[in-house]
Design a protein around this motif. Structure first.
Motif, PDB file in Angstrom:
ATOM      1  N   GLY A  34      75.923  85.875  67.726  1.00 41.47           N
ATOM      2  CA  GLY A  34      75.607  84.992  66.616  1.00 41.47           C
ATOM      3  C   GLY A  34      74.771  85.696  65.572  1.00 41.47           C
ATOM      4  O   GLY A  34      74.825  86.923  65.419  1.00 41.47           O
ATOM      5  N   LEU A  35      73.990  84.918  64.841  1.00 44.25           N
ATOM      6  CA  LEU A  35      73.114  85.452  63.798  1.00 44.25           C
ATOM      7  C   LEU A  35      71.677  85.106  64.149  1.00 44.25           C
ATOM      8  O   LEU A  35      71.326  83.923  64.249  1.00 44.25           O
ATOM      9  CB  LEU A  35      73.495  84.882  62.434  1.00 44.25           C
ATOM     10  CG  LEU A  35      72.782  85.482  61.221  1.00 44.25           C
ATOM     11  CD1 LEU A  35      73.713  85.513  60.011  1.00 44.25           C
ATOM     12  CD2 LEU A  35      71.531  84.685  60.864  1.00 44.25           C
ATOM     13  N   CYS A  36      70.863  86.125  64.340  1.00 41.17           N
ATOM     14  CA  CYS A  36      69.458  85.918  64.708  1.00 41.17           C
ATOM     15  C   CYS A  36      68.569  86.405  63.568  1.00 41.17           C
ATOM     16  O   CYS A  36      68.683  87.554  63.127  1.00 41.17           O
ATOM     17  CB  CYS A  36      69.121  86.671  65.997  1.00 41.17           C
ATOM     18  SG  CYS A  36      67.397  86.470  66.524  1.00 41.17           S
ATOM     19  N   TRP A  37      67.681  85.539  63.117  1.00 42.80           N
ATOM     20  CA  TRP A  37      66.724  85.858  62.055  1.00 42.80           C
ATOM     21  C   TRP A  37      65.412  86.248  62.722  1.00 42.80           C
ATOM     22  O   TRP A  37      64.793  85.449  63.424  1.00 42.80           O
ATOM     23  CB  TRP A  37      66.560  84.652  61.153  1.00 42.80           C
ATOM     24  CG  TRP A  37      65.680  84.856  59.955  1.00 42.80           C
ATOM     25  CD1 TRP A  37      65.163  86.034  59.494  1.00 42.80           C
ATOM     26  CD2 TRP A  37      65.238  83.843  59.047  1.00 42.80           C
ATOM     27  NE1 TRP A  37      64.422  85.830  58.366  1.00 42.80           N
ATOM     28  CE2 TRP A  37      64.456  84.493  58.060  1.00 42.80           C
ATOM     29  CE3 TRP A  37      65.431  82.467  58.974  1.00 42.80           C
ATOM     30  CZ2 TRP A  37      63.857  83.787  57.012  1.00 42.80           C
ATOM     31  CZ3 TRP A  37      64.840  81.773  57.935  1.00 42.80           C
ATOM     32  CH2 TRP A  37      64.056  82.424  56.962  1.00 42.80           C
ATOM     33  N   LEU A  38      65.003  87.504  62.514  1.00 48.50           N
ATOM     34  CA  LEU A  38      63.757  88.026  63.065  1.00 48.50           C
ATOM     35  C   LEU A  38      62.676  87.868  62.003  1.00 48.50           C
ATOM     36  O   LEU A  38      62.741  88.501  60.944  1.00 48.50           O
ATOM     37  CB  LEU A  38      63.941  89.503  63.442  1.00 48.50           C
ATOM     38  CG  LEU A  38      62.843  90.197  64.235  1.00 48.50           C
ATOM     39  CD1 LEU A  38      62.643  89.532  65.591  1.00 48.50           C
ATOM     40  CD2 LEU A  38      63.187  91.672  64.417  1.00 48.50           C
ATOM     41  N   ARG A  39      61.680  87.010  62.290  1.00 46.69           N
ATOM     42  CA  ARG A  39      60.661  86.688  61.293  1.00 46.69           C
ATOM     43  C   ARG A  39      59.276  87.092  61.790  1.00 46.69           C
ATOM     44  O   ARG A  39      59.032  87.169  62.987  1.00 46.69           O
ATOM     45  CB  ARG A  39      60.653  85.185  60.990  1.00 46.69           C
ATOM     46  CG  ARG A  39      61.964  84.645  60.466  1.00 46.69           C
ATOM     47  CD  ARG A  39      61.852  83.219  59.990  1.00 46.69           C
ATOM     48  NE  ARG A  39      61.303  82.320  61.008  1.00 46.69           N
ATOM     49  CZ  ARG A  39      61.243  80.999  60.900  1.00 46.69           C
ATOM     50  NH1 ARG A  39      61.711  80.421  59.800  1.00 46.69           N
ATOM     51  NH2 ARG A  39      60.750  80.252  61.859  1.00 46.69           N
ATOM     52  N   LEU A 200      71.514  78.007  58.349  1.00 47.66           N
ATOM     53  CA  LEU A 200      70.901  77.802  59.663  1.00 47.66           C
ATOM     54  C   LEU A 200      71.400  78.878  60.615  1.00 47.66           C
ATOM     55  O   LEU A 200      72.580  78.903  60.955  1.00 47.66           O
ATOM     56  CB  LEU A 200      71.263  76.415  60.204  1.00 47.66           C
ATOM     57  CG  LEU A 200      70.603  76.021  61.527  1.00 47.66           C
ATOM     58  CD1 LEU A 200      69.088  75.916  61.363  1.00 47.66           C
ATOM     59  CD2 LEU A 200      71.173  74.699  62.026  1.00 47.66           C
ATOM     60  N   PRO A 201      70.532  79.805  61.027  1.00 49.55           N
ATOM     61  CA  PRO A 201      70.983  80.863  61.927  1.00 49.55           C
ATOM     62  C   PRO A 201      71.251  80.336  63.329  1.00 49.55           C
ATOM     63  O   PRO A 201      70.844  79.225  63.682  1.00 49.55           O
ATOM     64  CB  PRO A 201      69.811  81.847  61.927  1.00 49.55           C
ATOM     65  CG  PRO A 201      68.617  81.012  61.610  1.00 49.55           C
ATOM     66  CD  PRO A 201      69.098  79.920  60.698  1.00 49.55           C
ATOM     67  N   SER A 202      71.928  81.142  64.140  1.00 48.11           N
ATOM     68  CA  SER A 202      72.156  80.777  65.530  1.00 48.11           C
ATOM     69  C   SER A 202      70.841  80.737  66.306  1.00 48.11           C
ATOM     70  O   SER A 202      70.655  79.929  67.216  1.00 48.11           O
ATOM     71  CB  SER A 202      73.101  81.778  66.209  1.00 48.11           C
ATOM     72  OG  SER A 202      74.240  82.034  65.423  1.00 48.11           O
TER      73      SER A 202
END
Length: 207
Positions: A34-39, A200-202
Motif C-alpha cells: 500500500g501507501l505508507c506516510w512516514l511523518r 488517505l494513505p493505507s
C-alpha cells in the motif's frame, strides 16, 4: 507478521552520523503493501530511514529484509526490489532523462518502457527528454527522477518529499498514482512528506 504477499521488515535498525547521537535507534517495524506516510518532526530521522532502506547508508546495527532478501547478505537482489527518489538531484546528471532511464532499465528486471512513456506524458517531460539533467530546472529534474523510478516497477518505492518543486498538473498526476497504490497488495510506496499528501494513505507511521 502480515498476511500480505508483500513485506518490508526492519529489526533493531540503528544509525548515527559521525560525532552525533543515534538518529535511528533500534527501529523495528513491518510494512505491508500500500501507501505508507512516514511523518515526524525535524530531527526524527525520516530521510535517514529512507536512505537506510534504500541501501544508500549502511546500518550500524540491525536487519533490513525486503521480499525475503537481506540488505547485508544479498545486497544486489535487495536493491533490485526497490527504487528511491531522494531530495537531492538525481544521479548521472550528465545523462538526459531518456538516457538515464535506458541505463536504469538495464539494471532492473521489471522496467517497462511503455510505463516510462506514460509517466513522461503525465509529468509533461516530452520537451526535455534529450537535454542533460544538469541543464534542467530542479522541478524538471525531480519529475524525470519520479518518471524513471515509477517505470522501474519495483515492489518498493521510497519517495522523499515527492511533491516538492512540482507544478500543479504534476502534483495532480502523482496524487492519482498514489491513490491507486493505496489499494495495492503487491507493492509499497513509503513516503516522507511535510506536505499533506491530499489523500488517505493505507497507513501512517508517526516517529
Amino acid at each position: 507478521m502480515t498476511s500480505s504477499p508483500f513485506l518490508l521488515r526492519c529489526e533493531a535498525l540503528s544509525f548515527a552520523y559521525p560525532g552525533s547521537r543515534r538518529v535511528v535507534d533500534l527501529w523495528t517495524h513491518d510494512f505491508a503493501a500500500g501507501l505508507c506516510w512516514l511523518r515526524g518532526a525535524n530531527g526524527t530521522g525520516k530521510s535517514t530511514r529512507l536512505k537506510l532502506l534504500a541501501g544508500a547508508l549502511a546500518p550500524q546495527y540491525g536487519i533490513v529484509q525486503l521480499q525475503g532478501f537481506d540488505l547485508l547478505k544479498q545486497p544486489l537482489d535487495y536493491r533490485r526490489q526497490l527504487a528511491w527518489v531522494g531530495a537531492e538531484p538525481p544521479a548521472f546528471e550528465h545523462l538526459s532523462p531518456a538516457e538515464r532511464f535506458a541505463f536504469l532499465a538495464g539494471l532492473y528486471p521489471r522496467a517497462n518502457a511503455e510505463q516510462w512513456q506514460a509517466h513522461v506524458q503525465g509529468f509533461g517531460l516530452e520537451p526535455f527528454l534529450a537535454q542533460p539533467l544538469s541543464q534542467l530546472s530542479t522541478g524538471t529534474q525531480h519529475k524525470a527522477a519520479l518518471a524513471a523510478a515509477l517505470a522501474l516497477q519495483t515492489p518498493l518505492l521510497l519517495l522523499d518529499e515527492p511533491l516538492n518543486a512540482l507544478d500543479a498538473a504534476s502534483v495532480d498526476y502523482l496524487r492519482g498514482l498514489m491513490r491507486a497504490v493505496t489499494q495495492a497488495s503487491d507493492r509499497l510506496w513509503l513516503i516522507v512528506s511535510h506536505e499533506d499528501l491530499g489523500l488517505l494513505p493505507s497507513a501512517t507511521l508517526d516517529l
